[in-house]
Motif scaffolding. Structure first.
Motif, PDB file in Angstrom:
ATOM      1  N   VAL A  27      91.306 -69.092 -26.781  1.00  0.00           N
ATOM      2  CA  VAL A  27      92.567 -69.423 -27.440  1.00  0.00           C
ATOM      3  C   VAL A  27      93.551 -69.826 -26.348  1.00  0.00           C
ATOM      4  N   ILE A  28      94.200 -70.982 -26.558  1.00  0.00           N
ATOM      5  CA  ILE A  28      95.165 -71.468 -25.570  1.00  0.00           C
ATOM      6  C   ILE A  28      96.491 -71.796 -26.259  1.00  0.00           C
ATOM      7  N   LYS A  29      97.506 -72.039 -25.451  1.00  0.00           N
ATOM      8  CA  LYS A  29      98.820 -72.434 -25.963  1.00  0.00           C
ATOM      9  C   LYS A  29      98.883 -73.962 -26.058  1.00  0.00           C
ATOM     10  N   LYS A  30      99.778 -74.452 -26.889  1.00  0.00           N
ATOM     11  CA  LYS A  30      99.961 -75.894 -27.102  1.00  0.00           C
ATOM     12  C   LYS A  30     100.176 -76.630 -25.771  1.00  0.00           C
ATOM     13  N   GLU A  31     100.925 -76.001 -24.871  1.00  0.00           N
ATOM     14  CA  GLU A  31     101.241 -76.616 -23.585  1.00  0.00           C
ATOM     15  C   GLU A  31     100.002 -76.815 -22.704  1.00  0.00           C
ATOM     16  N   ALA A  32      98.919 -76.104 -23.001  1.00  0.00           N
ATOM     17  CA  ALA A  32      97.690 -76.220 -22.212  1.00  0.00           C
ATOM     18  C   ALA A  32      96.805 -77.375 -22.686  1.00  0.00           C
ATOM     19  N   LEU A  33      97.166 -77.988 -23.822  1.00  0.00           N
ATOM     20  CA  LEU A  33      96.407 -79.145 -24.310  1.00  0.00           C
ATOM     21  C   LEU A  33      96.661 -80.345 -23.401  1.00  0.00           C
ATOM     22  N   PRO A  34      95.697 -81.276 -23.342  1.00  0.00           N
ATOM     23  CA  PRO A  34      95.958 -82.520 -22.607  1.00  0.00           C
ATOM     24  C   PRO A  34      97.176 -83.237 -23.197  1.00  0.00           C
ATOM     25  N   ALA A  35      97.858 -84.037 -22.395  1.00  0.00           N
ATOM     26  CA  ALA A  35      99.090 -84.716 -22.803  1.00  0.00           C
ATOM     27  C   ALA A  35      98.899 -85.553 -24.069  1.00  0.00           C
ATOM     28  N   ASN A  36      97.778 -86.271 -24.196  1.00  0.00           N
ATOM     29  CA  ASN A  36      97.527 -87.098 -25.384  1.00  0.00           C
ATOM     30  C   ASN A  36      97.534 -86.246 -26.659  1.00  0.00           C
ATOM     31  N   ALA A  37      96.922 -85.085 -26.596  1.00  0.00           N
ATOM     32  CA  ALA A  37      96.860 -84.206 -27.774  1.00  0.00           C
ATOM     33  C   ALA A  37      98.253 -83.678 -28.103  1.00  0.00           C
ATOM     34  N   GLN A  38      99.013 -83.314 -27.090  1.00  0.00           N
ATOM     35  CA  GLN A  38     100.380 -82.828 -27.331  1.00  0.00           C
ATOM     36  C   GLN A  38     101.232 -83.911 -27.992  1.00  0.00           C
ATOM     37  N   THR A  39     101.098 -85.143 -27.511  1.00  0.00           N
ATOM     38  CA  THR A  39     101.848 -86.264 -28.092  1.00  0.00           C
ATOM     39  C   THR A  39     101.433 -86.500 -29.538  1.00  0.00           C
ATOM     40  N   PHE A  40     100.137 -86.452 -29.809  1.00  0.00           N
ATOM     41  CA  PHE A  40      99.614 -86.642 -31.162  1.00  0.00           C
ATOM     42  C   PHE A  40     100.204 -85.599 -32.105  1.00  0.00           C
ATOM     43  N   LEU A  41     100.178 -84.345 -31.696  1.00  0.00           N
ATOM     44  CA  LEU A  41     100.701 -83.265 -32.541  1.00  0.00           C
ATOM     45  C   LEU A  41     102.198 -83.438 -32.796  1.00  0.00           C
ATOM     46  N   LYS A  42     102.934 -83.795 -31.761  1.00  0.00           N
ATOM     47  CA  LYS A  42     104.379 -83.976 -31.912  1.00  0.00           C
ATOM     48  C   LYS A  42     104.678 -85.165 -32.836  1.00  0.00           C
ATOM     49  N   THR A  43     103.917 -86.250 -32.691  1.00  0.00           N
ATOM     50  CA  THR A  43     104.131 -87.453 -33.491  1.00  0.00           C
ATOM     51  C   THR A  43     103.832 -87.228 -34.968  1.00  0.00           C
ATOM     52  N   HIS A  44     102.721 -86.566 -35.274  1.00  0.00           N
ATOM     53  CA  HIS A  44     102.255 -86.463 -36.661  1.00  0.00           C
ATOM     54  C   HIS A  44     102.578 -85.137 -37.342  1.00  0.00           C
ATOM     55  N   PHE A  45     102.936 -84.124 -36.562  1.00  0.00           N
ATOM     56  CA  PHE A  45     103.201 -82.810 -37.153  1.00  0.00           C
ATOM     57  C   PHE A  45     104.559 -82.240 -36.741  1.00  0.00           C
ATOM     58  N   GLY A  46     105.297 -83.003 -35.958  1.00  0.00           N
ATOM     59  CA  GLY A  46     106.649 -82.594 -35.568  1.00  0.00           C
ATOM     60  C   GLY A  46     106.683 -81.236 -34.914  1.00  0.00           C
ATOM     61  N   SER A  47     107.534 -80.379 -35.424  1.00  0.00           N
ATOM     62  CA  SER A  47     107.708 -79.054 -34.817  1.00  0.00           C
ATOM     63  C   SER A  47     106.853 -77.974 -35.486  1.00  0.00           C
ATOM     64  N   LYS A  48     105.935 -78.380 -36.393  1.00  0.00           N
ATOM     65  CA  LYS A  48     105.067 -77.376 -37.025  1.00  0.00           C
ATOM     66  C   LYS A  48     104.260 -76.653 -35.953  1.00  0.00           C
ATOM     67  N   LYS A  49     104.159 -75.366 -36.125  1.00  0.00           N
ATOM     68  CA  LYS A  49     103.414 -74.560 -35.153  1.00  0.00           C
ATOM     69  C   LYS A  49     101.984 -74.338 -35.638  1.00  0.00           C
ATOM     70  N   PRO A  50     101.003 -74.584 -34.771  1.00  0.00           N
ATOM     71  CA  PRO A  50      99.603 -74.332 -35.145  1.00  0.00           C
ATOM     72  C   PRO A  50      99.333 -72.843 -35.330  1.00  0.00           C
ATOM     73  N   SER A  51      98.377 -72.522 -36.204  1.00  0.00           N
ATOM     74  CA  SER A  51      97.915 -71.138 -36.360  1.00  0.00           C
ATOM     75  C   SER A  51      97.183 -70.703 -35.103  1.00  0.00           C
ATOM     76  N   TYR A  52      96.356 -71.620 -34.592  1.00  0.00           N
ATOM     77  CA  TYR A  52      95.656 -71.356 -33.336  1.00  0.00           C
ATOM     78  C   TYR A  52      95.190 -72.667 -32.712  1.00  0.00           C
ATOM     79  N   ILE A  53      94.921 -72.587 -31.409  1.00  0.00           N
ATOM     80  CA  ILE A  53      94.355 -73.713 -30.652  1.00  0.00           C
ATOM     81  C   ILE A  53      93.211 -73.146 -29.833  1.00  0.00           C
ATOM     82  N   LEU A  54      92.039 -73.738 -29.994  1.00  0.00           N
ATOM     83  CA  LEU A  54      90.862 -73.303 -29.229  1.00  0.00           C
ATOM     84  C   LEU A  54      90.459 -74.358 -28.212  1.00  0.00           C
ATOM     85  N   GLU A  55      90.104 -73.889 -27.042  1.00  0.00           N
ATOM     86  CA  GLU A  55      89.481 -74.741 -26.033  1.00  0.00           C
ATOM     87  C   GLU A  55      88.009 -74.343 -26.011  1.00  0.00           C
ATOM     88  N   ASP A  56      87.147 -75.303 -26.253  1.00  0.00           N
ATOM     89  CA  ASP A  56      85.708 -75.056 -26.306  1.00  0.00           C
ATOM     90  C   ASP A  56      85.069 -75.713 -25.090  1.00  0.00           C
TER      91      ASP A  56
END
Length: 147
Positions: A27-56
């Motif tokens: 389980v990781i924090k949003k800030e640990a995602l690659p920049a492209n993924a962070q931009t995607f989430l901000k663009t399409h989901f705004g300030s919604k907070k994820p329930s969880y983020i997994l790094e596999d």
């Protein structure tokens, strides 16, 4: 000769098992995602907070999975490029669907919503609220209905 072949098969099977056994989900924090993924989430989901983020992490690859409270799941590759957005039979944000694909769906299936979209090597696959799966090439041109 047969003994060498059997040995090779056992070695390959053991190696494959060993590689998959080394997979590690964290389980990781949003800030640990690659920049492209962070931009995607901000663009399409705004300030919604994820329930969880997994790094596999596996030996040869890393993937990320983000899930929101409304059950939407997004999968990203190691560079943070989206691979799949699954609404679990609920509509996904329109902004994710390429315009040419959205236009085709609106024209041909005006009452249906996109509940899942995947991008692969050869194109896009979308699932509609009526259960139909539509395939498109990478340019967004319709190719076929699956189902």
């Amino acid at each position: 000769m047969k003994t060498k072949l059997k040995l090779a098969v056992y070695l390959i099977a053991g190696l494959m098992f060993g590689l998959s056994a080394n997979a590690q989900k964290t389980v990781i924090k949003k800030e640990a995602l690659p920049a492209n993924a962070q931009t995607f989430l901000k663009t399409h989901f705004g300030s919604k907070k994820p329930s969880y983020i997994l790094e596999d992490k596996e030996i040869l690859s890393t993937e990320y999975k983000v899930q929101f409270d409304n059950k939407i799941e997004i999968e990203f590759d190691k560079k943070g490029n989206w691979k799949e957005v699954d609404g679990k039979n609920e509509k996904i944000p329109k902004s994710i669907v390429p315009k040419k694909i959205a236009s085709y769906i609106k024209t041909n299936f005006p009452k249906e919503k996109v509940t899942k979209i995947e991008i692969g090597t050869f194109g896009y696959e979308t699932k509609l609220s009526n259960g139909l799966e539509l395939k498109f090439n990478l340019k967004g041109d319709f190719s076929k209905i699956d189902k």
